[in-house]
Enzyme design. Structure first.
Site: not given
Length: 346
Positions: A263, A291, A310
């Site tokens: 993260r 994001e 991601h």
């Protein structure tokens, strides 16, 4: 019109589970798990993806349980879903099952506790997936396969990027020796790498022995002594958010390869960008503070780094295990049992 998939729609005596937004890759694995909820709950899946708050509230208006397939739930939206109202009509959702592990990035857990909403997640479903992606990123950094392939297709029979780096014999420093970090350690040893990991009070001693990683008590020492640094720390508010500081990153020696598939928020805001902008640290990232990555994000313009959107957790095996756990959490909720409970409603 959005396609809807429903189970037992005639069983209006059963509680309702709604997933108001879903990734395409999750549809079939989730459908395969739904027989577990036969005679337990009816399920309604909206087979598109949206982050529109009003639409999410509309779709979950009668739901007892919501499956959150990725949208970030604002505090206002969480109030509305739970019947706390604030900002519009309220629902009656008593449990939210998150399709992943890092739920703290998507839902205000303290507010969920205040509102009496159970929050569940999934654990270790993507250990292999993320570990394998970590090595996909690392191999791109040391061998530039993607860039070289593009060059050959364009008619360039040369290696303008220079010779590759050999992983065997290099030292990997792991920050976060959980399920993913331990899997990364085992893969690294198969490559012939020397492996070390940060020892914290939360890391069981036997995990170092099982993974073959040498424990290092001082994070700065681990970073300074490693040829590759890979982050696998979970995001836990009050514990790991901003845990890796600018001072820690200052101990990266020039040429160290830096990877983050965990993260972005476990790193102090702005610290990583500032360190990478010096231009002496090849890096590969799959997670970001914002994001999707904004068009004007400085990471986009830093040479020598690899960026992926991601996707480290997205494999067929991970989706199978993820959806199995999601459905098991729902069944446990209706049975009055606890499974993967991050926030209890009680």
């Amino acid at each position: 019109m959005t396609e809807i998939y429903e189970t037992q729609p005639e069983r209006t005596d059963l509680p309702l589970v709604v997933m108001p937004a879903i990734l395409d890759s999750m549809v079939e694995p989730l459908k395969a798990q739904l027989p577990v909820l036969k005679d337990v709950a009816r399920v309604r899946l909206y087979l598109d993806f949206t982050e529109d708050a009003d639409l999410i509230v509309e779709r979950t208006a009668q739901a007892d349980v919501m499956i959150n397939g990725g949208p970030h739930l604002s505090d206002d939206l969480l109030h509305r879903l739970s019947g706390g109202v604030r900002g519009g009509e309220g629902g009656k959702v008593g449990c939210i099952v998150f399709s992943g592990t890092g739920v703290a990035s998507y839902i205000n857990l303290a507010l969920a506790r205040e509102l009496g909403v159970r929050i569940c997640n999934a654990v270790h479903y993507g250990d292999n997936a993320v570990a394998e992606h970590t090595f996909a990123l690392l191999l791109e950094l040391v061998r530039h396969v993607g860039e070289l392939s593009s060059g050959v297709k364009a008619g360039v029979w040369a290696n303008p990027l220079g010779d590759g780096l050999q992983l065997a014999g290099r030292r990997l420093g792991i920050i976060g020796l959980g399920g993913i970090g331990s899997t990364v350690a085992r893969i690294a040893r198969a490559f012939g790498m020397e492996v070390a990991a940060w020892r914290t009070s939360q890391t069981p001693a036997e995990r170092f022995e099982e993974s073959g990683a040498t424990p290092v008590d001082d994070l700065n020492e681990l970073i300074a002594s490693s040829d590759v640094v890979s982050v696998h720390m979970p995001l836990i508010d009050g514990a790991t958010r901003g845990l890796i500081t600018a001072d820690n990153l200052a101990h990266l020696k020039p040429g160290t390869l830096f990877i983050n598939t965990a993260r972005a928020e476990v790193i102090e805001p702005g610290a990583l960008v500032a360190r990478l902008q010096k231009g002496d640290i090849p890096a590969a990232l799959d997670v970001y503070d914002h994001e999707p990555l904004p068009a004007d994000d400085p990471l986009r313009s830093i040479p020598g780094i690899v960026l992926t959107p991601h996707v480290g957790w997205r494999t067929d095996g991970a989706f199978r295990e993820l959806t199995r756990q999601m459905v098991a959490c729902i069944a446990a909720y209706f049975a009055g049992e606890d499974l993967n409970v991050v926030v209890s409603e009680r």
